[in-house]
Design an enzyme around this catalytic site. Structure first.
Site, PDB file in Angstrom:
ATOM      1  N   SER A 105       0.859  -1.189   0.000  1.00 58.94           N
ATOM      2  CA  SER A 105       0.000   0.000   0.000  1.00 58.94           C
ATOM      3  C   SER A 105       0.890   1.233   0.000  1.00 58.94           C
ATOM      4  O   SER A 105       2.033   1.192   0.486  1.00 58.94           O
ATOM      5  CB  SER A 105      -0.875   0.012   1.251  1.00 58.94           C
ATOM      6  OG  SER A 105      -1.450   1.284   1.436  1.00 58.94           O
ATOM      7  N   TYR A 120      -1.597  -0.970  10.371  1.00 56.76           N
ATOM      8  CA  TYR A 120      -1.835  -1.536   9.027  1.00 56.76           C
ATOM      9  C   TYR A 120      -0.689  -1.111   8.107  1.00 56.76           C
ATOM     10  O   TYR A 120      -0.097  -1.937   7.396  1.00 56.76           O
ATOM     11  CB  TYR A 120      -3.194  -1.029   8.508  1.00 56.76           C
ATOM     12  CG  TYR A 120      -3.411  -1.170   7.021  1.00 56.76           C
ATOM     13  CD1 TYR A 120      -3.838  -2.376   6.478  1.00 56.76           C
ATOM     14  CD2 TYR A 120      -3.206  -0.090   6.162  1.00 56.76           C
ATOM     15  CE1 TYR A 120      -4.054  -2.500   5.113  1.00 56.76           C
ATOM     16  CE2 TYR A 120      -3.417  -0.203   4.798  1.00 56.76           C
ATOM     17  CZ  TYR A 120      -3.844  -1.408   4.269  1.00 56.76           C
ATOM     18  OH  TYR A 120      -4.054  -1.537   2.921  1.00 56.76           O
TER      19      TYR A 120
HETATM   20  P1  NAP Z   1     -11.847  -5.544  -1.054  1.00 52.82           P
HETATM   21  O1  NAP Z   1     -12.413  -4.879  -2.253  1.00 52.82           O
HETATM   22  O2  NAP Z   1     -12.524  -5.327   0.246  1.00 52.82           O
HETATM   23  O3  NAP Z   1     -11.782  -7.108  -1.370  1.00 52.82           O
HETATM   24  C1  NAP Z   1     -11.394  -7.963  -0.395  1.00 52.82           C
HETATM   25  C2  NAP Z   1     -11.391  -9.374  -0.959  1.00 52.82           C
HETATM   26  O4  NAP Z   1     -10.680 -10.159  -0.045  1.00 52.82           O
HETATM   27  C3  NAP Z   1     -12.743  -9.998  -1.084  1.00 52.82           C
HETATM   28  O5  NAP Z   1     -12.735 -10.842  -2.213  1.00 52.82           O
HETATM   29  C4  NAP Z   1     -12.890 -10.810   0.203  1.00 52.82           C
HETATM   30  O6  NAP Z   1     -13.837 -11.871  -0.027  1.00 52.82           O
HETATM   31  C5  NAP Z   1     -11.459 -11.268   0.385  1.00 52.82           C
HETATM   32  N1  NAP Z   1     -10.982 -11.500   1.747  1.00 52.82           N
HETATM   33  C6  NAP Z   1     -11.097 -10.702   2.819  1.00 52.82           C
HETATM   34  N2  NAP Z   1     -10.454 -11.218   3.875  1.00 52.82           N
HETATM   35  C7  NAP Z   1      -9.901 -12.386   3.450  1.00 52.82           C
HETATM   36  C8  NAP Z   1      -9.133 -13.389   4.074  1.00 52.82           C
HETATM   37  N3  NAP Z   1      -8.783 -13.325   5.367  1.00 52.82           N
HETATM   38  N4  NAP Z   1      -8.735 -14.456   3.337  1.00 52.82           N
HETATM   39  C9  NAP Z   1      -9.086 -14.550   2.040  1.00 52.82           C
HETATM   40  N5  NAP Z   1      -9.810 -13.630   1.397  1.00 52.82           N
HETATM   41  C10 NAP Z   1     -10.230 -12.569   2.094  1.00 52.82           C
HETATM   42  O7  NAP Z   1     -10.297  -5.138  -0.828  1.00 52.82           O
HETATM   43  P2  NAP Z   1      -9.287  -4.328  -1.777  1.00 52.82           P
HETATM   44  O8  NAP Z   1      -9.458  -2.871  -1.536  1.00 52.82           O
HETATM   45  O9  NAP Z   1      -9.356  -4.852  -3.164  1.00 52.82           O
HETATM   46  O10 NAP Z   1      -7.894  -4.705  -1.104  1.00 52.82           O
HETATM   47  C11 NAP Z   1      -7.070  -5.698  -1.636  1.00 52.82           C
HETATM   48  C12 NAP Z   1      -5.632  -5.412  -1.240  1.00 52.82           C
HETATM   49  O11 NAP Z   1      -5.236  -4.116  -1.690  1.00 52.82           O
HETATM   50  C13 NAP Z   1      -5.361  -5.449   0.280  1.00 52.82           C
HETATM   51  O12 NAP Z   1      -4.101  -6.050   0.492  1.00 52.82           O
HETATM   52  C14 NAP Z   1      -5.291  -3.969   0.640  1.00 52.82           C
HETATM   53  O13 NAP Z   1      -4.481  -3.750   1.796  1.00 52.82           O
HETATM   54  C15 NAP Z   1      -4.641  -3.416  -0.619  1.00 52.82           C
HETATM   55  N6  NAP Z   1      -4.825  -1.970  -0.814  1.00 52.82           N
HETATM   56  C16 NAP Z   1      -6.086  -1.478  -1.018  1.00 52.82           C
HETATM   57  C17 NAP Z   1      -6.213  -0.085  -1.216  1.00 52.82           C
HETATM   58  C18 NAP Z   1      -7.564   0.538  -1.469  1.00 52.82           C
HETATM   59  O14 NAP Z   1      -7.642   1.794  -1.443  1.00 52.82           O
HETATM   60  N7  NAP Z   1      -8.612  -0.223  -1.723  1.00 52.82           N
HETATM   61  C19 NAP Z   1      -5.084   0.734  -1.198  1.00 52.82           C
HETATM   62  C20 NAP Z   1      -3.846   0.163  -0.984  1.00 52.82           C
HETATM   63  C21 NAP Z   1      -3.722  -1.195  -0.801  1.00 52.82           C
HETATM   64  P3  NAP Z   1     -14.545 -12.687   1.181  1.00 52.82           P
HETATM   65  O15 NAP Z   1     -15.317 -11.704   1.963  1.00 52.82           O
HETATM   66  O16 NAP Z   1     -15.366 -13.737   0.490  1.00 52.82           O
HETATM   67  O17 NAP Z   1     -13.390 -13.281   1.955  1.00 52.82           O
END
Ligand code: NAP
Length: 219
Positions: free
Chosen positions: A156, A169
């Site tokens: 991130s 985090y």
């Molecule tokens: P998201 O849209 O909330 O999607 C989360 C996904 O992860 C869902 O498919 C969820 O499905 C699954 N999940 C959640 N907990 C899990 C677990 N313990 N084991 C396996 N699957 C799990 O999240 P996102 O924003 O795409 O984030 C993905 C990554 O990008 C993360 O590492 C986050 O730190 C990083 N990131 C995000 C942002 C942002 O602004 N969005 C910025 C920087 C970095 P289920 O509920 O079915 O498990």
């Protein structure tokens, strides 16, 4: 001729096919960034193995990807569950025989507390999901990673400057930068190890940021 975004994506993928014949595992990939990565890899020819905690989400995501012509299987895998992690690797190898790409995307952000106020159980959860399980998954995957394979951690922007309210985090995401460098040396020359550090992406995960005024004012 006007093409929708989905049609443009599909056309671009058909032209490139840079991942034809490759097998890619993406954790936490039934929505958000993980789903986007799985879709991109699939459109470029990879066979993708998607996963997340809930069977319903896995089934729905598999269906969406198949309708786009992507070769995909879905496996339930909570990254903290050793049996489910093993099953993710076993199912991949049973179906496709080897692994070319592992994208370690799962993360948790269970608290907005200051680091010095964060409960031990929350610290454990953050380290477990955001860092330790990435290592454990790779330990299981590494016997099947061929020459030319690739590992990608999703860190991130907060890795570089952890934000207040998301401090711990951010620290776990900083750890992924170190892990990337250490493993890049350890896994060379057969496997490349890289890290992507996204900025704000409007996903379900990011709702947490937009819902919380303290966090918004600090981002
Ligand atoms: P998201 O849209 O909330 O999607 C989360 C996904 O992860 C869902 O498919 C969820 O499905 C699954 N999940 C959640 N907990 C899990 C677990 N313990 N084991 C396996 N699957 C799990 O999240 P996102 O924003 O795409 O984030 C993905 C990554 O990008 C993360 O590492 C986050 O730190 C990083 N990131 C995000 C942002 C942002 O602004 N969005 C910025 C920087 C970095 P289920 O509920 O079915 O498990």
């Amino acid at each position: 001729m006007f093409l929708s975004q989905r049609e443009r994506e599909k056309k671009r993928g058909e032209k490139m096919k840079r991942f034809q014949g490759k097998v890619a595992i993406v954790t936490a990939s039934t929505q958000g960034i993980g789903f986007g990565i799985a879709q991109r890899l699939g459109l470029e020819g990879a066979s993708v193995v998607i996963s997340s905690r809930k069977q319903k989400n896995v089934d729905e995501a598999v269906e969406k990807l198949r309708t786009q012509g992507i070769e995909v299987i879905g496996v339930v895998c909570h990254v903290s569950n050793p049996q489910q992690r093993k099953n993710l690797i076993d199912k991949t190898v049973q179906k496709y025989g080897h692994i070319d790409v592992v994208v370690s995307n799962a993360a948790a952000n269970p608290s907005v507390d200051n680091i010095l106020d964060t409960q031990e159980s929350v610290l454990d959860k953050l380290w477990d999901i955001n860092v330790k399980t990435s290592i454990l998954l790779l330990q299981s995957a590494s016997p099947y990673l061929h020459k030319g394979s690739s590992v990608v951690f999703i860190s991130s922007i907060g890795a570089y400057q952890p934000q207040a309210s998301m401090g711990m985090y951010g620290v776990t995401k900083t750890a992924l930068l170190g892990l990337t460098k250490a493993l890049a040396t350890e896994m060379a020359p057969n496997t490349r190890v890289n890290c992507v550090a996204p900025g704000f992406v409007p996903t379900h995960f990011a709702d947490f940021i937009t819902r919380n005024e303290d966090v918004v004012s600090n981002v």
